[in-house]
Enzyme design. Sequence first.
Site, PDB file in Angstrom:
ATOM      1  N   GLN A 167     -12.638  -8.567  14.757  1.00  0.00           N
ATOM      2  CA  GLN A 167     -12.355  -7.270  14.120  1.00  0.00           C
ATOM      3  C   GLN A 167     -11.699  -6.424  15.205  1.00  0.00           C
ATOM      4  O   GLN A 167     -12.369  -5.939  16.102  1.00  0.00           O
ATOM      5  CB  GLN A 167     -13.645  -6.637  13.596  1.00  0.00           C
ATOM      6  N   GLN A 169      -9.452  -3.616  14.807  1.00  0.00           N
ATOM      7  CA  GLN A 169      -9.321  -2.178  14.614  1.00  0.00           C
ATOM      8  C   GLN A 169     -10.624  -1.499  15.023  1.00  0.00           C
ATOM      9  O   GLN A 169     -11.690  -2.018  14.706  1.00  0.00           O
ATOM     10  CB  GLN A 169      -9.021  -1.839  13.144  1.00  0.00           C
ATOM     11  N   PRO A 294     -18.664  -6.440   9.355  1.00  0.00           N
ATOM     12  CA  PRO A 294     -19.112  -5.039   9.390  1.00  0.00           C
ATOM     13  C   PRO A 294     -18.402  -4.095   8.428  1.00  0.00           C
ATOM     14  O   PRO A 294     -18.828  -2.951   8.255  1.00  0.00           O
ATOM     15  CB  PRO A 294     -18.831  -4.622  10.840  1.00  0.00           C
ATOM     16  N   GLY A 296     -16.041  -3.478   4.579  1.00  0.00           N
ATOM     17  CA  GLY A 296     -15.797  -4.005   3.250  1.00  0.00           C
ATOM     18  C   GLY A 296     -14.592  -4.924   3.306  1.00  0.00           C
ATOM     19  O   GLY A 296     -14.619  -6.056   2.832  1.00  0.00           O
ATOM     20  N   GLY A 297     -13.551  -4.418   3.900  1.00  0.00           N
ATOM     21  CA  GLY A 297     -12.347  -5.218   4.051  1.00  0.00           C
ATOM     22  C   GLY A 297     -11.552  -4.777   5.246  1.00  0.00           C
ATOM     23  O   GLY A 297     -11.733  -3.660   5.739  1.00  0.00           O
ATOM     24  N   MET A 298     -10.694  -5.658   5.724  1.00  0.00           N
ATOM     25  CA  MET A 298      -9.799  -5.322   6.832  1.00  0.00           C
ATOM     26  C   MET A 298      -8.428  -5.906   6.524  1.00  0.00           C
ATOM     27  O   MET A 298      -8.309  -7.098   6.226  1.00  0.00           O
ATOM     28  CB  MET A 298     -10.365  -5.874   8.147  1.00  0.00           C
ATOM     29  N   GLU A 299      -7.428  -5.033   6.592  1.00  0.00           N
ATOM     30  CA  GLU A 299      -6.087  -5.351   6.117  1.00  0.00           C
ATOM     31  C   GLU A 299      -5.259  -6.199   7.077  1.00  0.00           C
ATOM     32  O   GLU A 299      -4.086  -5.905   7.308  1.00  0.00           O
ATOM     33  CB  GLU A 299      -5.355  -4.041   5.817  1.00  0.00           C
ATOM     34  N   GLU A 324      -7.124  -2.908   0.366  1.00  0.00           N
ATOM     35  CA  GLU A 324      -6.576  -3.671   1.500  1.00  0.00           C
ATOM     36  C   GLU A 324      -5.136  -4.098   1.235  1.00  0.00           C
ATOM     37  O   GLU A 324      -4.297  -4.102   2.131  1.00  0.00           O
ATOM     38  CB  GLU A 324      -7.457  -4.882   1.830  1.00  0.00           C
ATOM     39  N   GLU A 346      -5.354   5.824   6.047  1.00  0.00           N
ATOM     40  CA  GLU A 346      -6.387   5.666   5.019  1.00  0.00           C
ATOM     41  C   GLU A 346      -6.186   6.575   3.803  1.00  0.00           C
ATOM     42  O   GLU A 346      -6.441   6.151   2.670  1.00  0.00           O
ATOM     43  CB  GLU A 346      -7.783   5.851   5.616  1.00  0.00           C
ATOM     44  N   ASP A 403     -13.574   5.220  16.637  1.00  0.00           N
ATOM     45  CA  ASP A 403     -14.508   4.931  15.561  1.00  0.00           C
ATOM     46  C   ASP A 403     -15.160   6.203  15.011  1.00  0.00           C
ATOM     47  O   ASP A 403     -15.547   6.248  13.842  1.00  0.00           O
ATOM     48  CB  ASP A 403     -15.586   4.002  16.122  1.00  0.00           C
ATOM     49  N   TYR A 411     -10.203   9.312   4.561  1.00  0.00           N
ATOM     50  CA  TYR A 411     -10.014   8.628   3.283  1.00  0.00           C
ATOM     51  C   TYR A 411      -9.858   9.614   2.130  1.00  0.00           C
ATOM     52  O   TYR A 411      -8.857   9.610   1.422  1.00  0.00           O
ATOM     53  CB  TYR A 411     -11.217   7.716   2.979  1.00  0.00           C
ATOM     54  N   LYS A 579     -21.210   0.388   6.104  1.00  0.00           N
ATOM     55  CA  LYS A 579     -21.279   1.383   5.032  1.00  0.00           C
ATOM     56  C   LYS A 579     -22.632   1.353   4.297  1.00  0.00           C
ATOM     57  O   LYS A 579     -23.085   2.359   3.778  1.00  0.00           O
ATOM     58  CB  LYS A 579     -20.152   1.088   4.044  1.00  0.00           C
TER      59      LYS A 579
END
Length: 621
Positions: A167, A169, A294, A296-299, A324, A346, A403, A411, A579
């Site tokens: 991960q 980002q 960690p 929901g999704g990562m693009e 994503e 976002e 972070d 968002y 989350k």
Amino acid sequence: MNFKNNFSFLLLIITSNLFWSCETKKENEKQNQNEKNMTTITDIHTFAKPNESIMTHISLDLKVNFEEKTLSGKAIIDIKNTENAKEFWFDSKFLQIEKITLDENETTTTFKINEAKPHVGAGVQVNIKPETKKINVYYKTDKSAAALQWLSPSQTAGKKNPFLFTQSQAILARSWVPCQDSPGIRFTYSAKITVPKGLMALMSAENPEKISENGVYQFKMTQKIPAYLLALSVGELSYKKYDERSGVYAEPIMLEKSYKEFEDLPTMITAAEELYGKYAWEKYDVLLLPPSFPFGGMENPRLTFATPTILAGDKSLTSLIAHELAHSWSGNLVTNATWDDFWLNEGFTVYFERRIMEKIKGKSYSKMLGFLGYQDLQKTLNELKDKPKDTHLKLDLKDRDPDDGVTEIAYEKGYFFLRTIEELVGREKMDNFIKNYFQKNAFQSMNTESFIEYLQKNLPETSKMDLKEWIYAPNLPKNCPKVSADRFENIDKELAKFKENKEENIAKDISSHEWLYFIRGLGDKLTLTQMENLDKKYQFTASNNAEILTAWLGLSIRSEYKKAYPKLESFLNEVGRRKFLMPLYTSLLKSNQKELAKQIYQKSRQNYHAVATSSLDELFK
Ligand code: BES
Ligand code: ZN
């Protein structure tokens, strides 16, 4: 050959050359433009000095060692050194660098790893010559490499093989790849990844569809990406495609279920293209990860990483995939220049996600998403009451972890800012604007200021808005659009009955968004009898929907409804999605169940990714 043919042949050569040079000229101009932008925009979270020397490509040759939990090998960084700089600077977070040489002939050179700073790690300064083209870094990742999560077989669905995922980002790429780790610096990459036989390796690049016999995989990413989109995953994986450009990767026993859940993927891609232009990344696949992921999704380009907590069985949580996918334009094509501009990634993506969902599920569906988003935003604004600056769209993350900027402000406040513009100028103009914005700024970075300039130039009507208030002031401006959702009106009626102690009745076949709205509306704390009755009637504790379950478990904690605790414990033990973890542990700590919280965390911490534990450790301090 007659003259006419000869002539047209010549014409063909001339025009195709012209076309080619036009295209390359355009690409080069874009690149130069991007580099020019970089000279004026400074990213406080990198040690790179892109104005002096900048990386353009990286070629990795890495071995994945599950026993040692390390990646080791060589990275060759291609650089462009237009200023005849004598140094090249890159980012590192605990990389163990064995040696660095220059160019193909591996000339020896000296380098210095500076003192590591909190969050950002260390700058590495390599002495180079004005004519240096390549920098060879021989290295190994550290045990603490924050981007990497090494899973034992028991932490996977198949239980037979280990698993690894990255991960990167926001600024964790530097913990596994020596690179200029700034969202404003783009490069292409290639990689040779060696893994134990029987496992598959996947990256944010052109990917294999089958397990290789010798455990060696070659990757190519010919489109320029920023470092935070570097990604790797290794495990026992299989692939099933929907069509030539999309499909799903998952552990074999998860493949069918995932394939079914994400069935709308090709429709989503088409819907997205109809809105804002051609999908630019050739393939769009989804990789279903183990539950410790960690996020929901990562693009990650060409390969979205996704949590298994969206496998609700009824496609009710797939707006996350739309999200994503939308990043393939907002974020991956037009990228926030620094993490202070995170809302550009976002906010645009949430707006785009809801437009995709509106297109495929209808307005009354996307309105529910908007309403729940507004509730999330209000909650966050309330939590950040004492940190008003963190509620600005444009952030100031100096000396902080990027972070810290990952909140609903980027968002949802970002989303409502764009909604406000839409309501001012109308849909047609808005959609044209966004489409052009992606097209004109593709493969470039954008900061808040340059976006506002672009906005005022292309949608002059926005001069009527208080743009400064939206961007540089706390809270929500008064002209923020009001939200409504007709599908929640029924739930409101039932909630009113519940509050008057009358028998409410919710139809069993409502969407998970309606359930979520219902649970949120029940109140902060209920009596045990109320909890028991609700649970008997609707079986919330047994829900397979992670969103519904999290809302219910939160209410259970606050109401001390102990019957739900075994489920709470097993959920916290298995799921690593931040989350869900944050609100549940927060509720436990707040409602005087510190010991239980500590006890569960102690047992479960090993199952979480560093991204989650760094937030949770902070909570337990
Ligand atoms: N890019 C983000 C995840 C991220 C942000 C990782 C910042 C690290 C730092 C991703 O697109 C995202 O927003 N995920 C959300 C999905 C949701 C908003 C639909 C998540 O993980 O919950
Ligand atoms: Zn996102």
